[in-house]
Design a protein around this motif. Structure first.
Motif, PDB file in Angstrom:
ATOM      1  N   GLU A  47      46.310 -10.748  30.994  1.00  0.00           N
ATOM      2  CA  GLU A  47      46.172 -10.645  32.433  1.00  0.00           C
ATOM      3  C   GLU A  47      44.809 -10.074  32.783  1.00  0.00           C
ATOM      4  N   TYR A 246      56.138  -8.031  25.620  1.00  0.00           N
ATOM      5  CA  TYR A 246      55.172  -8.456  26.631  1.00  0.00           C
ATOM      6  C   TYR A 246      54.938  -9.961  26.572  1.00  0.00           C
ATOM      7  N   ALA A 249      57.796 -11.638  28.205  1.00  0.00           N
ATOM      8  CA  ALA A 249      57.744 -11.525  29.663  1.00  0.00           C
ATOM      9  C   ALA A 249      56.711 -12.487  30.237  1.00  0.00           C
ATOM     10  N   LEU A 250      55.583 -12.599  29.535  1.00  0.00           N
ATOM     11  CA  LEU A 250      54.490 -13.458  29.989  1.00  0.00           C
ATOM     12  C   LEU A 250      54.936 -14.923  30.000  1.00  0.00           C
ATOM     13  N   ASP A 252      58.072 -16.019  30.074  1.00  0.00           N
ATOM     14  CA  ASP A 252      59.145 -16.195  31.058  1.00  0.00           C
ATOM     15  C   ASP A 252      58.620 -16.332  32.480  1.00  0.00           C
ATOM     16  N   ALA A 253      57.448 -15.753  32.742  1.00  0.00           N
ATOM     17  CA  ALA A 253      56.946 -15.712  34.120  1.00  0.00           C
ATOM     18  C   ALA A 253      56.180 -16.972  34.504  1.00  0.00           C
ATOM     19  N   PRO A 270      62.279  -6.688  36.966  1.00  0.00           N
ATOM     20  CA  PRO A 270      61.054  -6.075  36.473  1.00  0.00           C
ATOM     21  C   PRO A 270      61.207  -4.569  36.303  1.00  0.00           C
ATOM     22  N   TYR A 272      59.342  -1.156  36.762  1.00  0.00           N
ATOM     23  CA  TYR A 272      58.166  -0.586  37.403  1.00  0.00           C
ATOM     24  C   TYR A 272      57.824   0.723  36.718  1.00  0.00           C
ATOM     25  N   ARG A 286      56.106  -0.459  30.980  1.00  0.00           N
ATOM     26  CA  ARG A 286      56.717  -1.648  31.582  1.00  0.00           C
ATOM     27  C   ARG A 286      57.772  -2.286  30.677  1.00  0.00           C
TER      28      ARG A 286
ATOM     29  N   HIS B 142      58.453   1.689  45.177  1.00  0.00           N
ATOM     30  CA  HIS B 142      59.191   2.941  45.170  1.00  0.00           C
ATOM     31  C   HIS B 142      58.215   4.028  45.580  1.00  0.00           C
ATOM     32  N   ASP B 186      48.310 -11.867  38.586  1.00  0.00           N
ATOM     33  CA  ASP B 186      48.725 -12.208  37.229  1.00  0.00           C
ATOM     34  C   ASP B 186      50.097 -12.866  37.247  1.00  0.00           C
ATOM     35  N   VAL B 187      50.390 -13.674  36.221  1.00  0.00           N
ATOM     36  CA  VAL B 187      51.653 -14.439  36.234  1.00  0.00           C
ATOM     37  C   VAL B 187      52.889 -13.568  36.355  1.00  0.00           C
ATOM     38  N   THR B 188      52.929 -12.433  35.662  1.00  0.00           N
ATOM     39  CA  THR B 188      54.140 -11.608  35.727  1.00  0.00           C
ATOM     40  C   THR B 188      54.320 -11.047  37.136  1.00  0.00           C
ATOM     41  N   ASP B 191      55.371 -13.872  39.568  1.00  0.00           N
ATOM     42  CA  ASP B 191      56.787 -14.164  39.445  1.00  0.00           C
ATOM     43  C   ASP B 191      57.603 -13.179  40.293  1.00  0.00           C
ATOM     44  N   GLN B 192      57.243 -11.900  40.243  1.00  0.00           N
ATOM     45  CA  GLN B 192      57.968 -10.891  41.025  1.00  0.00           C
ATOM     46  C   GLN B 192      57.808 -11.131  42.525  1.00  0.00           C
TER      47      GLN B 192
END
Lengths: 316, 321
Positions: A47, A246, A249-250, A252-253, A270, A272, A286, B142, B186-188, B191-192
């Motif tokens: 990223e 990671y 996750a990358l 999957d997104a 996600p 946070y 994360r 949050h 960024d992709v992640t 997506d969110q």
């Protein structure tokens, strides 16, 4: 096969100022290890801010490394005089318009490297060579007399590629070469880069944030996050069987251009986390599988398949 | 069901030193309440101009030469400035690609959030603060109270985009125009944000006009989609119609040009050859004919009209069927 490039424990610190104006060190690349075989393409995914561009520039020593070793074609070039290697190692930049001097004619841009290396004997020969290069990247010889501003983004990227090819390099760092381009141009440039690689036996370090583009281009891939190489290995193996949370996750997104399959996929909520420096794994804040150990100790790179290395406590 | 947004025969041109750019030509689109419409196109296809025309954010050099934009039956192009101001930001909101350019660097996030409630006189100061904090929580931030004290530069790109979405949704709009809101992320994070928009739109019956260049994003969150080329609608229909039965060669070409995670690496990608049409010099024929493999004599002479190939599925191609 021989290795064209090897990076060992490559590290780069930048001096930055924090919000109160105090100087501190920021580690952009943290002990990264990878190697590229001659004629292969190594894809680096991550990223923004993960250190992939810094890695690409550091191996060319456009940025000097803080620590580690860079070996090119069997020779340690970490401290070497780069003048001898510039011709053999080239780079293609992300932003095609910004990397071409608007006041130069395209022919002069392409021939500049040839002139610097005194690769031709006469003016006519320089011009002829530039025109031939333009033809190789799908432009017209007449384009040599035009200026970069007269071309579209995709054509400008072709000019950037012609310039890199001019000095007959063996190794090219492609730093997000298609990210700034429209969809219809992306495929043109990817095909061109692949064709040139096969014809000239080039080796690439291909940097991108787009996993599908990297997968299409690369023989081997590395996944970067916050300066660290989390996972590395043969492309189909790493992308087909991602080990690090990671990487999973990358993958999957990635949006899927298919309504039914897009609706069918499952999503994990996600996590946070505070983006603060930790002593342990850089992904700990994360990671859904985080344990106390991840926060304490940095995971070592571990071999989990013949050509597949992953840095995660889950695999120890 | 009445239409929430109806764009009828809209044409927009830019009058510049270099001549007239025909950015949007004869575009008709409609959006039902609760529906998500994706507008796909490459740079210069007119997709952003279209969005800006709806919000009347066009630059002074742009002129709407023809057509109407009906929002809930009111023609936005003919609305006096003060009535438009009461509507924009309240009934219809917009989010942009780069939140850093849209948030004011010298005011705290909390100030900017409450400002939109106060400007529309929706509630008092104390309630505005509470509502803003609640909305931030809802978009996944949050410690909302803490974030409200911060300034935009102290937030990450994903957080800024969340703040901007919260700001756009605070007044409870019926229509949200999203102009490439995830392109810079960024992709992640993308997506969110997409999940967030999708879930919110469903719960609140919000319609989203989603402008993007990515078919993956469209497949994820849209019900209907329109593909723009050279300022014209090339093809429009439901997401399933366009993805599984594209009728315009440009749509088919775009779908094929994108590398997927399943594509065989040894097979070259199929790009659309040539370069996009120049909107300064549109010819009489089909804008896509220079790049089209199927182009015939008629394509160079006559610009094809949008025709219905099946129910709710339109394509502007002489050979569409």
């Amino acid at each position: 096969m021989s290795k064209i490039l090897q990076a060992e424990d490559l590290t780069k610190d930048f001096s930055v100022r924090d919000q109160r104006g105090r100087r501190r060190m920021f580690r952009a690349v943290d002990a990264v290890n990878f190697s590229i075989e001659r004629g292969n393409c190594f894809g680096l995914v991550g990223e923004s801010g993960s250190g992939k561009t810094t890695t690409g520039r550091t191996v060319l020593r456009l940025i000097e490394p803080t620590a580690g070793r860079i070996t090119f074609d069997g020779v340690d070039i970490t401290k070497a005089d780069m003048a001898a290697y510039r011709r053999r190692m080239q780079i293609i930049f992300q932003n095609p318009a910004g990397s071409l001097d608007p006041k130069y004619q395209v022919g002069d841009i392409v021939a500049e490297g040839l002139r610097a290396n005194r690769m031709c004997g006469s003016r006519a020969e320089y011009r002829q060579r530039a025109e031939e290069l333009l033809r190789q990247v799908g432009l017209f010889p007449e384009d040599a007399l035009r200026y970069p501003g007269e071309f579209s983004g995709g054509q400008q990227q072709r000019i950037g590629i012609a310039r890199a090819l001019a000095v007959e390099p063996e190794f090219i760092v492609c730093d997000e070469p298609v990210s700034a381009l429209d969809v219809s141009f992306q495929a043109q440039i990817i095909n061109l880069l692949k064709r040139l690689q096969q014809e000239k036996g080039l080796s690439y370090l291909f940097i991108s944030h787009d996993m599908s583009v990297v997968r299409h281009m690369s023989d081997r891939v590395g996944i970067m996050y916050r300066g660290r190489l989390l996972e590395c290995g043969e492309a189909e193996e790493v992308i087909g069987h991602p080990a690090h949370p990671y990487t999973r996750a990358l993958i999957d997104a990635i949006p899927i251009a298919d309504p039914d399959r897009s609706a069918a996929r499952t999503r994990r909520p996600p996590v946070y986390g505070a983006e603060e420096a930790v002593t342990g794994c850089c992904y700990a804040s994360r990671c859904p599988y985080v344990t106390e150990r991840c926060r304490q100790a940095q995971p070592e790179a571990k071999k989990i398949a013949p050509d597949h290395v992953c840095s995660c406590h889950l695999f120890e | 069901m009445g239409k929430l947004l109806e764009i009828k025969d809209l044409s927009v041109e830019f009058r510049t030193d270099k001549g007239i750019a025909h950015a949007v030509n004869d575009v008709s689109l409609s959006l039902e309440p609760g529906e998500n419409l994706g507008i796909v196109g490459e740079s210069g296809s007119g997709k952003s101009t279209l969005a800006h025309a709806v919000m009347r954010l066009l630059s002074p050099s742009a002129v709407i030469t023809d057509g109407q934009i009906l929002f809930d039956g009111t023609d936005l192009t003919a609305l006096p400035e003060d009535e438009l101001r009461a509507l924009c930001g309240r009934e219809l909101s917009m989010i942009f690609q780069d939140p850093m350019q849209c948030l004011d660097p010298s005011f705290s996030v909390g100030y900017q959030l409450t400002e939109c409630l106060l400007a529309h006189r929706i509630c008092g100061k104390a309630e505005a603060k509470e509502r803003s904090a609640a909305m931030l929580e809802r978009v996944g931030i949050h410690e909302a109270k803490e974030v409200m004290r911060r300034y935009p530069f102290q937030l990450s790109g994903g957080m800024r985009q969340r703040v901007m979405i919260a700001m756009a949704l605070l007044t409870g709009p019926k229509l949200l125009i999203a102009d490439e809101p995830t392109t810079a992320l960024d992709v992640t994070i993308q997506d969110q944000i997409l999940q967030l928009l999708k879930d919110y739109a469903k719960q609140e019956d919000l319609s989203v006009l989603f402008i993007t260049h990515s078919f993956g994003v469209v497949a994820d969150i849209c019900d209907k989609v329109a593909v723009l080329y050279g300022g014209r609608v090339a093809e429009a229909g439901t997401v399933r119609q366009l993805f599984y039965r594209p009728c315009h060669p440009y749509t088919a070409g775009l779908l094929n040009a994108v590398p997927t995670m399943e594509h065989d690496k040894n097979v070259p990608l199929q790009p659309i050859e040539g370069t996009p049409v120049n909107v300064f010099r549109l010819s009489e024929g089909c804008p896509f004919c220079d790049r089209c493999g199927k182009a015939a004599e008629i394509c160079r002479k006559e610009c094809p009209e949008l025709k219905e190939v099946e129910e709710g599925h339109f394509a502007a191609c002489h050979f569409a069927e």
